[in-house]
Design a protein around this motif. Structure first.
Motif, PDB file in Angstrom:
ATOM      1  N   UNK A  12       0.767  -0.912   0.117  1.00  0.00           N
ATOM      2  CA  UNK A  12       0.061  -0.017  -0.136  1.00  0.00           C
ATOM      3  C   UNK A  12       1.000   1.242   0.130  1.00  0.00           C
ATOM      4  N   UNK A  13       0.707   2.142  -0.888  1.00  0.00           N
ATOM      5  CA  UNK A  13       1.341   3.370  -1.005  1.00  0.00           C
ATOM      6  C   UNK A  13       0.210   4.477  -0.310  1.00  0.00           C
ATOM      7  N   UNK A  14       1.115   5.248   0.671  1.00  0.00           N
ATOM      8  CA  UNK A  14       0.141   6.294   1.389  1.00  0.00           C
ATOM      9  C   UNK A  14       0.324   7.821   0.590  1.00  0.00           C
ATOM     10  N   UNK A  15      -0.187   8.692   1.324  1.00  0.00           N
ATOM     11  CA  UNK A  15      -0.415  10.031   0.886  1.00  0.00           C
ATOM     12  C   UNK A  15       1.068  10.661   0.630  1.00  0.00           C
ATOM     13  N   UNK A  60      -0.574  -3.788  -5.744  1.00  0.00           N
ATOM     14  CA  UNK A  60      -0.149  -2.588  -5.051  1.00  0.00           C
ATOM     15  C   UNK A  60      -1.444  -1.567  -4.980  1.00  0.00           C
ATOM     16  N   UNK A  61      -1.617  -1.099  -3.847  1.00  0.00           N
ATOM     17  CA  UNK A  61      -2.965  -0.301  -3.659  1.00  0.00           C
ATOM     18  C   UNK A  61      -2.490   0.969  -3.141  1.00  0.00           C
ATOM     19  N   UNK A  62      -3.640   1.902  -2.765  1.00  0.00           N
ATOM     20  CA  UNK A  62      -3.162   3.030  -2.334  1.00  0.00           C
ATOM     21  C   UNK A  62      -3.039   4.265  -3.571  1.00  0.00           C
ATOM     22  N   UNK A  77      -4.999  13.919  -6.787  1.00  0.00           N
ATOM     23  CA  UNK A  77      -5.035  15.220  -6.010  1.00  0.00           C
ATOM     24  C   UNK A  77      -5.440  14.827  -4.454  1.00  0.00           C
ATOM     25  N   UNK A  78      -6.410  13.957  -4.399  1.00  0.00           N
ATOM     26  CA  UNK A  78      -6.829  13.485  -2.954  1.00  0.00           C
ATOM     27  C   UNK A  78      -5.736  12.858  -2.047  1.00  0.00           C
ATOM     28  N   UNK A  79      -4.552  12.398  -2.622  1.00  0.00           N
ATOM     29  CA  UNK A  79      -3.449  11.627  -1.815  1.00  0.00           C
ATOM     30  C   UNK A  79      -2.391  12.661  -1.819  1.00  0.00           C
ATOM     31  N   UNK A  80      -2.573  13.698  -2.283  1.00  0.00           N
ATOM     32  CA  UNK A  80      -1.458  14.964  -2.195  1.00  0.00           C
ATOM     33  C   UNK A  80      -1.304  15.715  -0.893  1.00  0.00           C
ATOM     34  N   UNK A  81      -0.212  15.610  -0.398  1.00  0.00           N
ATOM     35  CA  UNK A  81      -0.048  16.259   0.759  1.00  0.00           C
ATOM     36  C   UNK A  81       0.276  17.813   0.722  1.00  0.00           C
TER      37      UNK A  81
END
Length: 254
Positions: free
Chosen positions: A155-158, A216-218, A223-227
């Motif tokens: 899983x890949x996070x923000x 691979x998820x996440x 843009x919703x994942x962009x810090x």
């Protein structure tokens, strides 16, 4: 807003994972409010209170905080592992030890195998990614769990997104030296010669795929994942300079 959020990620039985937001903690501006980083200039009492809040959210699991240095080293966690071990990745096979990665633009990566025998987490800024933190973490997880990369879930996070992460030619060249196909994850910035927008989650997905990982998820680069763009949810060093850190955690529950 909740202190932590569950991941939209199908995990094997007994494995749990969450990530924190920036809201709901004890820190004052500019660290408001759920800052988990002890190295950013926040009041130590606030950081301690926030880490205790995180521990309460995880139930019986203990989050183990690393001293991250943008390297590639991994530490295997056990009951005696203290906070502050210098490493940019960690792995656990014992229950209730939460592999914990703090970020404020870099990419947190969580891993486990399909059987839930081991869990791991990695801190992947561009330096760690290009120099092999993902490669090293994956290799050690596969060795410990006795699985092939094709049996690993990731899983890949923000993180900083592909419309915000401006880099120089040196960063692009470093990735292309490893894999020429990485060029697709760099877009030239118009009217700024020698500057590029880099897709960090895209580069991570490419590296994982080249290593044999397909599940691979996440973070998909949206843009919703962009810090940088999600200022109410996430800390961002690139946006704010002086700021806190949020975290992603994965552990085996009893």
């Amino acid at each position: 807003m909740a202190l932590i959020e569950a991941l939209h990620w199908t995990l094997p039985p007994g494995v749990r994972a969450v990530f924190s937001t920036r809201a709901g903690g004890a820190s004052s501006p500019p660290f408001e409010s759920f800052n988990l980083g002890s190295h950013v200039g926040d009041d130590p009492r606030s950081v301690t209170a926030n880490r205790q809040l995180l521990k309460m959210q995880l139930g019986s699991a203990r989050p183990v905080f690393l001293q991250q240095v943008h390297g590639v080293d991994m530490v295997a966690l056990d009951r005696d592992t203290p906070d502050g071990v210098v490493a940019d990745a960690c792995m656990a096979v014992d229950a209730d030890l939460a592999c914990t990665i703090m970020v404020a633009d870099c990419l947190p990566i969580l891993l486990t195998d399909r059987h839930g025998r081991a869990v791991a987490a990695a801190h992947a800024g561009w330096r760690g990614l290009v120099h092999g933190v993902v490669d090293n973490t994956l290799a050690q997880l596969c060795r410990q769990a006795c699985v092939a990369p094709s049996e690993v879930l990731v899983w890949l996070g923000p993180c900083i997104g592909p419309t915000a992460f401006e880099v120089g030619a040196d960063v692009r060249d470093a990735f292309l030296a490893h894999d020429a196909s990485a060029t697709e994850h760099f877009k030239p910035r118009e009217q700024h010669q020698g500057k590029w927008f880099a897709n960090l989650p895209g580069l991570a997905r490419q590296r994982l795929a080249s290593l044999g990982v397909s599940a691979i998820s996440g973070n998909d680069g949206g843009v919703s994942w962009c810090t940088v763009h999600q200022s109410s949810r996430f800390f961002s060093y690139r946006r704010d300079g002086i700021t806190g850190r949020f975290a992603a955690c994965i552990w085996i529950s009893r």
